[in-house]
Design an enzyme around this catalytic site. Structure first.
Site, PDB file in Angstrom:
ATOM      1  N   GLN A   1      29.115  13.199  22.231  1.00 28.86           N
ATOM      2  CA  GLN A   1      29.960  12.631  23.279  1.00 28.86           C
ATOM      3  C   GLN A   1      31.099  11.843  22.656  1.00 28.86           C
ATOM      4  O   GLN A   1      30.988  11.348  21.528  1.00 28.86           O
ATOM      5  CB  GLN A   1      29.151  11.698  24.167  1.00 28.86           C
TER       6      GLN A   1
ATOM      7  N   ASN B   1      23.678  11.647  20.253  1.00 33.29           N
ATOM      8  CA  ASN B   1      22.298  11.259  20.518  1.00 33.29           C
ATOM      9  C   ASN B   1      21.483  12.499  20.325  1.00 33.29           C
ATOM     10  O   ASN B   1      21.724  13.493  21.008  1.00 33.29           O
ATOM     11  CB  ASN B   1      22.128  10.876  21.990  1.00 33.29           C
TER      12      ASN B   1
ATOM     13  N   HIS C   1      22.151  27.592  21.239  1.00 34.23           N
ATOM     14  CA  HIS C   1      21.349  26.529  21.832  1.00 34.23           C
ATOM     15  C   HIS C   1      20.290  25.979  20.866  1.00 34.23           C
ATOM     16  O   HIS C   1      19.862  24.831  20.980  1.00 34.23           O
ATOM     17  CB  HIS C   1      20.676  27.096  23.093  1.00 34.23           C
TER      18      HIS C   1
ATOM     19  N   HIS D   1      25.356  18.983  20.586  1.00 34.81           N
ATOM     20  CA  HIS D   1      26.564  18.420  21.202  1.00 34.81           C
ATOM     21  C   HIS D   1      26.687  16.936  20.877  1.00 34.81           C
ATOM     22  O   HIS D   1      25.725  16.315  20.420  1.00 34.81           O
ATOM     23  CB  HIS D   1      26.507  18.581  22.723  1.00 34.81           C
TER      24      HIS D   1
ATOM     25  N   HIS E   1      20.772  21.263  23.285  1.00 30.75           N
ATOM     26  CA  HIS E   1      21.948  22.031  22.840  1.00 30.75           C
ATOM     27  C   HIS E   1      22.802  21.134  21.930  1.00 30.75           C
ATOM     28  O   HIS E   1      23.080  20.004  22.291  1.00 30.75           O
ATOM     29  CB  HIS E   1      22.757  22.496  24.061  1.00 30.75           C
TER      30      HIS E   1
ATOM     31  N   CYS F   1      25.267  25.793  27.424  1.00 22.06           N
ATOM     32  CA  CYS F   1      25.356  27.144  26.857  1.00 22.06           C
ATOM     33  C   CYS F   1      26.581  27.886  27.414  1.00 22.06           C
ATOM     34  O   CYS F   1      27.004  27.642  28.545  1.00 22.06           O
ATOM     35  CB  CYS F   1      24.080  27.932  27.185  1.00 22.06           C
TER      36      CYS F   1
ATOM     37  N   CYS G   1      20.550  25.925  30.613  1.00 21.42           N
ATOM     38  CA  CYS G   1      21.246  24.865  29.876  1.00 21.42           C
ATOM     39  C   CYS G   1      22.675  24.716  30.392  1.00 21.42           C
ATOM     40  O   CYS G   1      23.407  25.695  30.470  1.00 21.42           O
ATOM     41  CB  CYS G   1      21.257  25.198  28.391  1.00 21.42           C
TER      42      CYS G   1
ATOM     43  N   SER H   1      19.762  14.178  26.678  1.00 24.34           N
ATOM     44  CA  SER H   1      19.357  14.920  27.866  1.00 24.34           C
ATOM     45  C   SER H   1      19.189  16.409  27.619  1.00 24.34           C
ATOM     46  O   SER H   1      18.678  17.125  28.467  1.00 24.34           O
ATOM     47  CB  SER H   1      20.400  14.699  28.962  1.00 24.34           C
TER      48      SER H   1
ATOM     49  N   ARG I   1       0.869  -1.176   0.000  1.00 23.20           N
ATOM     50  CA  ARG I   1       0.000   0.000   0.000  1.00 23.20           C
ATOM     51  C   ARG I   1       0.912   1.235   0.000  1.00 23.20           C
ATOM     52  O   ARG I   1       1.852   1.306   0.791  1.00 23.20           O
ATOM     53  CB  ARG I   1      -0.914  -0.008   1.224  1.00 23.20           C
TER      54      ARG I   1
ATOM     55  N   LYS J   1       9.571   3.386  15.242  1.00 15.68           N
ATOM     56  CA  LYS J   1       9.737   1.938  15.235  1.00 15.68           C
ATOM     57  C   LYS J   1      10.251   1.508  16.607  1.00 15.68           C
ATOM     58  O   LYS J   1      11.111   2.165  17.190  1.00 15.68           O
ATOM     59  CB  LYS J   1      10.768   1.567  14.171  1.00 15.68           C
ATOM     60  N   PHE J   2       9.701   0.397  17.086  1.00 15.67           N
ATOM     61  CA  PHE J   2      10.210  -0.195  18.331  1.00 15.67           C
ATOM     62  C   PHE J   2      10.883  -1.518  17.998  1.00 15.67           C
ATOM     63  O   PHE J   2      10.435  -2.237  17.114  1.00 15.67           O
ATOM     64  CB  PHE J   2       9.068  -0.442  19.318  1.00 15.67           C
TER      65      PHE J   2
HETATM   66  P1  H2U Z   1      23.528  13.333  26.238  1.00 23.44           P
HETATM   67  O1  H2U Z   1      22.659  14.488  25.950  1.00 23.44           O
HETATM   68  O2  H2U Z   1      23.857  12.514  25.022  1.00 23.44           O
HETATM   69  O3  H2U Z   1      23.003  12.525  27.381  1.00 23.44           O
HETATM   70  O4  H2U Z   1      24.954  13.924  26.705  1.00 23.44           O
HETATM   71  C1  H2U Z   1      25.096  14.846  27.699  1.00 23.44           C
HETATM   72  C2  H2U Z   1      26.260  14.459  28.559  1.00 23.44           C
HETATM   73  O5  H2U Z   1      26.632  15.594  29.325  1.00 23.44           O
HETATM   74  C3  H2U Z   1      25.947  13.336  29.544  1.00 23.44           C
HETATM   75  O6  H2U Z   1      26.835  12.265  29.312  1.00 23.44           O
HETATM   76  C4  H2U Z   1      27.052  15.182  30.592  1.00 23.44           C
HETATM   77  C5  H2U Z   1      26.211  13.974  30.908  1.00 23.44           C
HETATM   78  O7  H2U Z   1      26.923  13.106  31.760  1.00 23.44           O
HETATM   79  N1  H2U Z   1      26.909  16.285  31.514  1.00 23.44           N
HETATM   80  C6  H2U Z   1      28.026  16.874  32.082  1.00 23.44           C
HETATM   81  O8  H2U Z   1      29.137  16.400  31.833  1.00 23.44           O
HETATM   82  N2  H2U Z   1      27.895  17.960  32.882  1.00 23.44           N
HETATM   83  C7  H2U Z   1      26.691  18.512  33.221  1.00 23.44           C
HETATM   84  O9  H2U Z   1      26.648  19.491  33.904  1.00 23.44           O
HETATM   85  C8  H2U Z   1      25.443  17.868  32.786  1.00 23.44           C
HETATM   86  C9  H2U Z   1      25.578  16.765  31.790  1.00 23.44           C
HETATM   87 ZN    ZN Z   2      22.353  25.503  25.567  1.00 19.63          ZN
END
Ligand code: H2U
Ligand code: ZN
Length: 351
Positions: free
Chosen positions: A168, A153, A113, A166, A164, A53, A50, A161, A29, A311-312
């Site tokens: 890792q 992520n 941000h 970013h 902003h 920031c 934040c 989380s 479909r 998707k799950f």
């Molecule tokens: P994520 O948004 O992918 O979770 O990455 C944010 C990372 O920032 C997360 O690993 C770190 C968290 O441990 N962090 C700090 O190092 N300092 C902070 O003040 C808050 C978050």
């Molecule tokens: Zn920010």
């Protein structure tokens, strides 16, 4: 030959030696008209709450500088630490434990941000590429670190989380599972064929064309033949390179360009800030040459049909095997069909 695209089949992922079940008959479909649009607006440029920031205080009291472009810091809640003491134990191979040391950092892409890679300018993304290459190079020089994982992520759906922009970096002693799988396969292929698995695979994909999303002189983005996530893509350099540190200036520009274009297409697909996990796979930093490794980026986005329908990986997928309905070819066609001008930048000049 029976048209295998019409019938349930399995596809093999040669990079990790795993199968995915494809059920194209379930999506015969066509897409029912346009997707409902609820364009998501851009947020504020500066958020006083934040922790990424410029000028703001982080959760453990450190204060960010008033950075103008990029900013790298040691993760305040690092998953691994350099000073962890060595220990190991094993009970008949059934309960095995080993200490793990590592370095975890956070990289802010921009002081703004409200931005995402898709809406940053190419020169600004290029600065991020340079930071990734520098970090990879620096961490690869620490002799007890054997792998450097750079990943982003994006979106709450992916457990990010903070909006902003970013990413890792986690670098550690042991080869992580996915890397160990890709390492074994690429090394074996290289030994048997005297060529690189991904170079050979990309040559096939470029000839086929149907899973190509976009390309420039240096990089190409495909929905891989064996994709599991609906709009999964694999981005890789056209020339063989084992790691970010081997990219010359024009390849770095090419990488910045392709990242902007792929993420813009993603956002435009459902006019949303498209969530994903993306990350670089490159040669382990154990001091070996690893000619078998081909630098690439996996984008794993969860969205399926709209900004909210995802998707799950549950049921059959958790217990037996990943499965998809929309084919890799269908997903690539949809991604090719959207604009490379970001929906939030309509009419604006883009660099
Ligand atoms: P994520 O948004 O992918 O979770 O990455 C944010 C990372 O920032 C997360 O690993 C770190 C968290 O441990 N962090 C700090 O190092 N300092 C902070 O003040 C808050 C978050
Ligand atoms: Zn920010």
């Amino acid at each position: 030959m029976t048209d295998w695209r019409q019938h349930p089949h399995r596809r093999f992922n040669p990079l990790i030696r795993e199968w995915v079940l494809v059920s194209p008959h379930r999506t015969q479909r066509p897409w029912q008209g346009q997707v409902e649009r609820h364009p998501q607006p851009a947020g504020q440029i500066y958020d006083p709450n934040c922790y990424l920031c410029p000028g703001n205080e982080r959760a453990r009291g450190a204060r960010n500088p008033n950075y103008e472009h990029t900013f790298v810091f040691e993760n305040d809640f690092a998953a691994m630490r350099p000073e962890t003491p060595f220990f190991e134990s094993d009970q008949g191979g059934l309960m095995t434990v080993r200490s793990e040391r590592g370095v975890c950092r956070v990289v802010c892409f921009s002081p703004d941000h409200s931005l995402t890679l898709s809406r940053m300018t190419r020169p600004d993304i290029r600065r991020v590429v340079d930071v990734w290459a520098e970090q990879y190079f620096e961490l690869s020089g620490i002799d007890w670190l054997n792998y450097v994982q750079i990943f982003e992520n994006r979106g709450e759906m992916m457990g990010c989380s903070n909006p902003h922009p970013h990413c890792q970096i986690w670098a550690n002693e042991a080869l992580p599972n996915e890397i160990a799988k890709e390492q074994e396969v690429q090394a074996e292929y290289h030994a048997n064929h005297s060529s690189c698995l991904l170079c050979d695979y990309f040559a096939l994909e470029r000839k086929a064309g149907e899973r190509l999303v976009c390309e420039n002189d240096e990089f190409a983005a495909f929905v891989p033949f064996w994709a599991v996530w609906p709009f999964e893509t694999l981005v890789a350099s056209k020339a063989h390179a084992t790691g970010l540190d081997e990219l010359d200036p024009s390849q770095r520009d090419g990488l910045a360009d392709i990242l902007k274009r792929v993420t813009t297409r993603y956002d435009n697909l459902f006019e949303t800030s498209f969530p994903y996990t993306m990350g670089f796979h490159q040669r382990p930093t154990d001091g070996q040459a690893h000619q078998e490794w081909h630098l690439h980026i996996h984008f794993y986005p969860p969205l399926l049909r709209s900004a909210t329908v995802r998707k799950f990986m549950v049921g059959y997928e958790m217990l037996a095997s990943p499965q998809r309905d929309i084919t890799a070819e269908g997903a690539a066609e949809r991604l090719r069909g959207v604009s490379e001008r970001h929906y939030l930048n309509e009419g604006a000049h883009e660099t």
